[in-house]
Motif scaffolding. Sequence first.
Motif, PDB file in Angstrom:
ATOM      1  N   GLU A  72      -2.758 -23.178  -0.111  1.00  0.00           N
ATOM      2  CA  GLU A  72      -1.518 -22.804  -0.810  1.00  0.00           C
ATOM      3  C   GLU A  72      -1.518 -21.318  -1.169  1.00  0.00           C
ATOM      4  OE1 GLU A  72       0.019 -23.798  -5.188  1.00  0.00           O
ATOM      5  OE2 GLU A  72      -0.116 -25.565  -3.910  1.00  0.00           O
ATOM      6  N   ALA A  73      -2.676 -20.831  -1.631  1.00  0.00           N
ATOM      7  CA  ALA A  73      -2.767 -19.411  -2.000  1.00  0.00           C
ATOM      8  C   ALA A  73      -2.603 -18.516  -0.786  1.00  0.00           C
ATOM      9  CB  ALA A  73      -4.106 -19.140  -2.684  1.00  0.00           C
ATOM     10  N   ALA A  76       0.987 -18.035   0.299  1.00  0.00           N
ATOM     11  CA  ALA A  76       1.887 -17.381  -0.649  1.00  0.00           C
ATOM     12  C   ALA A  76       2.427 -16.085  -0.056  1.00  0.00           C
ATOM     13  CB  ALA A  76       1.150 -17.106  -1.953  1.00  0.00           C
TER      14      ALA A  76
END
Length: 286
Positions: A72-73, A76
């Motif tokens: 997820e990071a 981003a």
Amino acid sequence: MDEDVPSGRGWFEGLERGDEAGLAASVRDGSAEMPADWPALAVERGFADTEAAYYDTLHETALAATRAAVREAERAGDRQLVHAVRAMDDCSRTANELAERVEEWAGSLLDESGTGVEFAREVAESGEVPATLRTLAQRVVDLDEQAARLRTDIERTAPDVAPNLAAMAGPVLAARLVSLAGGLESLAKKPSGTLQVLGAEEALFAHLRGRAPSPKHGVIYTHDAVRNTHPDDRGSASRALAGKLTIAARVDHYSGERKPELDEELRERIAAIRARKRGAEEDGDE
């Protein structure tokens, strides 16, 4: 454990041991008001046969939750911006290095030579050089065009990721600052003095070893507020710019709200610094 689930129920309630995504989401998003004997509770509720089996499942679930958080990071917006600006710099640097090789090689074969990517473009279309040299020259052209496409992508996406920073610094410099800091959150947490010298690490370490004066600026030198200010006042301009960029990065990270007044404040501050120099010069002429 989900916040809506009454205290006393395990994070595994209602989930199967093979449901990796569900278990990982429960670990990442859940919380518990009070500590509990979760291994014993898991055995009692039939989630695990033994406490050892519970710990094995917890270990696998924690790894899955970590993988999901990292994924997820990395997806981003600011991380994508970091990848894009680093790829653009790599393409530009490699294109320029290969262009020098093409120039040297082609210069030994052609009566007239040139320099840079434009000359490589001529060589790629020339019928007077070997095919291997033409192919190499075409690689230079392709890399240069790829760098241009990456720049266009950065100019399009940076205002969405960091609207204030991109407006104040320009999309490419904003992306470069985010890249050097390791992300928008990291940049937002840095003091303005650190932002001021991002990209000047070698000069800074030389200064710390007592071998050079302290650097006045890093990559922010490319900003008009620094580059077009008199050399005597570039330190003041760099500090002013770094201060405003730091505020812009913090607003972008913590609220994302566009604040045009930050741009005006920077313009007024830089104008005051330059006026101070002009005033001193006029006094000297009198």
